[in-house]
Design an enzyme around this catalytic site. Structure first.
Site, PDB file in Angstrom:
ATOM      1  N   GLU A  43       0.850  -1.187   0.000  1.00  0.00           N
ATOM      2  CA  GLU A  43       0.000   0.000   0.000  1.00  0.00           C
ATOM      3  C   GLU A  43       0.889   1.241   0.000  1.00  0.00           C
ATOM      4  O   GLU A  43       1.925   1.281   0.642  1.00  0.00           O
ATOM      5  CB  GLU A  43      -0.894  -0.013   1.244  1.00  0.00           C
ATOM      6  CG  GLU A  43      -1.872   1.156   1.310  1.00  0.00           C
ATOM      7  CD  GLU A  43      -2.733   1.130   2.574  1.00  0.00           C
ATOM      8  OE1 GLU A  43      -3.837   1.676   2.541  1.00  0.00           O
ATOM      9  OE2 GLU A  43      -2.276   0.557   3.597  1.00  0.00           O
ATOM     10  N   LYS A 114     -10.106   0.963  -2.399  1.00  0.00           N
ATOM     11  CA  LYS A 114     -10.247   0.550  -1.004  1.00  0.00           C
ATOM     12  C   LYS A 114     -11.580   1.013  -0.405  1.00  0.00           C
ATOM     13  O   LYS A 114     -11.935   2.186  -0.464  1.00  0.00           O
ATOM     14  CB  LYS A 114      -9.082   1.120  -0.195  1.00  0.00           C
ATOM     15  CG  LYS A 114      -9.013   0.657   1.256  1.00  0.00           C
ATOM     16  CD  LYS A 114      -7.799   1.292   1.925  1.00  0.00           C
ATOM     17  CE  LYS A 114      -7.647   0.871   3.384  1.00  0.00           C
ATOM     18  NZ  LYS A 114      -6.515   1.577   4.030  1.00  0.00           N
ATOM     19  N   CYS A 157      -5.020  -3.432   3.063  1.00  0.00           N
ATOM     20  CA  CYS A 157      -4.713  -3.090   4.456  1.00  0.00           C
ATOM     21  C   CYS A 157      -5.873  -3.260   5.441  1.00  0.00           C
ATOM     22  O   CYS A 157      -6.150  -4.368   5.873  1.00  0.00           O
ATOM     23  CB  CYS A 157      -4.163  -1.669   4.510  1.00  0.00           C
ATOM     24  SG  CYS A 157      -3.257  -1.306   6.045  1.00  0.00           S
TER      25      CYS A 157
END
Length: 271
Positions: A43, A114, A157
Site C-alpha cells: 500500500e 479501497k 490493508c
C-alpha cells in the site's frame, strides 16, 4: 494453475515519488531474478507523506505510478500488483486508494478502490483519518481468474479486519488473497500476523501481504513483516523489519490438499 514463485515486497516509502519508484524497481528486479512470476508492492508504494503533500502531487503520483507498473510488468514479463496509490476523484479534492493488477503485456487486468477507510485513534497517541483525503470505494473487490496463476482476489490493508470481504472472495472462487498494507507499528505487533493467518485459514487460501516498514515520515511508523501464508496458515516467508522481499511457492497441490483435509468451504451455512 501451476506451481510458481510469488513475491511480497517490503518498502519504506517516503514523500519522494522518484526515490520510491527507484526502491520499488530495485526490489522487483531482485524478486524476478529469484524466480518470482507474481510480484506485489505494498500500500502507498509510490508515496507516503503528509496528506497535504499527497494531494498537491496526486496527479503526478497517479500518472507515474501507472506508467511505472506497466513498464515493470512488460520489462520483466511478470504480473505485478501495485498494492495501492492515490488516484484523484473528480472535483472533490479527494482520492481513491487504488490497487491495480497488471499483466506481463502491461495491461491492467483488475483494480480495486479501497472500501474500508482507516479512521482510528490508535492507543499510541496517533490519530488517523484516512477519510479526510480518501473517498471510499463502492465496489466489492474483484477476482481475476488466471489459468496459470490461480484465482486472485484483491483487498487493501484495513480490509483485513473485515472477514466478510474475504468470505465473499472465497465464495466466488479465490485461491489467492492479496492484502497489501501500511500497517501501523503499534497495531501491527499484536494484530498483523494473526489477522493474515486467520484470513488464510478460514478461507483455505494463500495470502500474499506486501508491506511498509520503518519510519515513513514524521511520527508515521509502519510494522513491516511482509508475508506469504499458505492455506493452512503456515507462514512461508516473512520479510522481517527491513526493506526487502518475501518469496514463496504458490502450489496448487497444497491448496487442494488443505481443502480436502479441511473442507470448511463446503460446510458453510451462511455466506
Amino acid at each position: 494453475m501451476k506451481s510458481y514463485l510469488a513475491a511480497a515486497i517490503q518498502m519504506t516509502s517516503v514523500s519522494n515519488l522518484e526515490k520510491n519508484l527507484a526502491q520499488a524497481e530495485e526490489f522487483i528486479d531482485l524478486a524476478v531474478h529469484q524466480g518470482a512470476e507474481l510480484v506485489s508492492l505494498p500500500e502507498n508504494f509510490s508515496f507516503m507523506g503528509e496528506e497535504k503533500d499527497k494531494l498537491a502531487q496526486v496527479d503526478a503520483i497517479a500518472k507515474e505510478s501507472e506508467i511505472f507498473l506497466k513498464k515493470m510488468a512488460q520489462r520483466y514479463q511478470v504480473t505485478i500488483l501495485g498494492g495501492s496509490y492515490p488516484v484523484p476523484v473528480d472535483n472533490i479534492g479527494k482520492v481513491y486508494n487504488t490497487s491495480t493488477l497488471i499483466d506481463p503485456n502491461g495491461q491492467e487486468i483488475a483494480h480495486y478502490q479501497k472500501v474500508h477507510l482507516f479512521d482510528v485513534n490508535v492507543p499510541d497517541g496517533n490519530t488517523y483519518r484516512e477519510s479526510s483525503t480518501v473517498m471510499a470505494g463502492q465496489q466489492i473487490p474483484p477476482i481475476y481468474f488466471d489459468e496459470k496463476l490461480g484465482n486472485i482476489g484483491l483487498s487493501v490493508c484495513y480490509d483485513v479486519r473485515f472477514p466478510e470481504l474475504y468470505r465473499h472472495l472465497s465464495h466466488k472462487g479465490a485461491d489467492i488473497l492479496f492484502i497489501p498494507a501500511a500497517f501501523t507499528a503499534f497495531t501491527g505487533k499484536d494484530h498483523w500476523q494473526v489477522l493474515l493467518q486467520a484470513r488464510a485459514i478460514e478461507n483455505t487460501a494463500y495470502v500474499i501481504a506486501p508491506a511498509q516498514t520503518g519510519i515513513n515520515y514524521a511520527r508515521r511508523q509502519t510494522h513491516g513483516h511482509a508475508m506469504i501464508i499458505d492455506p493452512w496458515g503456515t507462514i512461508l516467508a516473512d520479510a522481517g523489519e527491513k526493506p526487502g522481499v518475501a518469496i514463496a511457492e504458490i502450489n496448487p497441490s497444497r491448496l487442494e490438499q488443505v481443502r480436502r483435509q479441511m473442507p470448511s468451504l463446503q460446510h458453510r451455512v451462511f455466506i
